[in-house]
Design an enzyme around this catalytic site. Structure first.
Site, PDB file in Angstrom:
ATOM      1  N   TYR A  92       0.868  -1.247   0.090  1.00  0.00           N
ATOM      2  CA  TYR A  92      -0.081  -0.070   0.036  1.00  0.00           C
ATOM      3  C   TYR A  92       0.864   1.175  -0.041  1.00  0.00           C
ATOM      4  CZ  TYR A  92      -3.997   2.820   1.315  1.00  0.00           C
ATOM      5  OH  TYR A  92      -4.872   4.071   1.653  1.00  0.00           O
TER       6      TYR A  92
ATOM      7  N   LYS B  24       0.790   4.190  -2.754  1.00  0.00           N
ATOM      8  CA  LYS B  24       0.421   5.451  -2.735  1.00  0.00           C
ATOM      9  C   LYS B  24       1.782   6.406  -2.898  1.00  0.00           C
ATOM     10  CE  LYS B  24      -3.898   5.029  -1.501  1.00  0.00           C
ATOM     11  NZ  LYS B  24      -4.795   5.509  -2.432  1.00  0.00           N
TER      12      LYS B  24
END
Length: 249
Positions: A150, A154
């Site tokens: 993640y 991001k």
């Protein structure tokens, strides 16, 4: 001026709040998620306010599905000149426990999805000589235990955003990113469940570490997105705005 906006991952949480906020500003909104039926509540809330919205089902990581969805939106609502790349998933685990599938799934939805959606709509923005792209990043881009996939996705969204700003600026298109901190959504509720902590206790613990003393809400993030989408933000591009209740980055 009424424009057509697409918000991905808009069935719930930040995406739903953003769709409602953009509709309230007078835009026609395509509420896009993996399952069109899941978008019904968001669309109903927008229509109840006398605004225009359509539910659209598509896997943002599937090029053919994206092309079909954008064509459908264009025919139904008009050429999209606002895009909010919000669709995302989590598959948290420590690095040594993380599977290749969990790594690939997260990067596929966040990064490939944003790439495909942006590629599909950018010609409409260039033709119009005006466009707004807002990508959802996260404070996890700065690194977060158990989120190697993640965090990488991001952080990638930020680099993607800055490159879009450079490439598309000459055509009247801006690209910016919003990076939320702790926001109370179904996704953070799932994190609390994974940790075996009651959500209320999880929120309270997180709030203690936030300077303003509370967790964020989807509406907090939607407000930041709406700012970047507005005409007044036309000289702001390639920026990352942390919506985290305190200083980040």
């Amino acid at each position: 001026m009424t424009r057509t906006a697409i918000v991905t991952g808009a069935a719930r949480g930040i995406g739903a709040a953003t769709a409602r906020r953009l509709a309230a500003a007078g835009h026609a909104v395509a509420v896009l998620d993996l399952d069109a039926a899941a978008c019904a509540d968001t669309v109903a809330a927008i229509e109840a306010d006398g605004r225009v919205a359509r539910a659209v089902g598509a896997d943002v990581s599937d090029a053919a599905a994206v092309a079909s969805a954008v064509a459908e939106i264009t025919a139904d609502l008009g050429a999209p000149t606002i895009l909010v790349n919000n669709a995302g998933i989590i598959r948290d685990n420590l690095l040594f426990k993380m599977s290749e599938d969990d790594w690939d799934a997260v990067l596929r939805v966040h990064l490939r999805g944003a790439f495909l959606m942006t590629q599909a709509v950018q010609a409409h923005m260039v033709d119009a000589g005006w466009g707004r792209i807002v990508n959802l990043s996260s404070t996890s881009a700065l690194g977060n235990r158990g989120q190697a996939n993640y965090a990488a996705a991001k952080a990638g969204m930020q680099g993607f955003t800055k490159t879009l700003a450079i490439e598309l600026g000459r055509y009247g298109v801006t690209a910016n990113a919003v990076a939320p901190g702790f926001i109370q959504t179904d996704m953070t509720r799932a994190t609390a469940e994974r940790l075996g902590v009651p959500f209320e206790d999880f929120v309270a613990a997180m709030a203690k570490e936030i300077p303003v003393g509370r967790g964020g809400t989807p509406d907090d993030v939607a407000a930041a997105v709406a700012f970047f989408v507005g005409d007044d933000a036309g000289f702001i591009s390639g920026q990352v705005l942390y919506v985290a209740g305190g200083p980040k980055a």
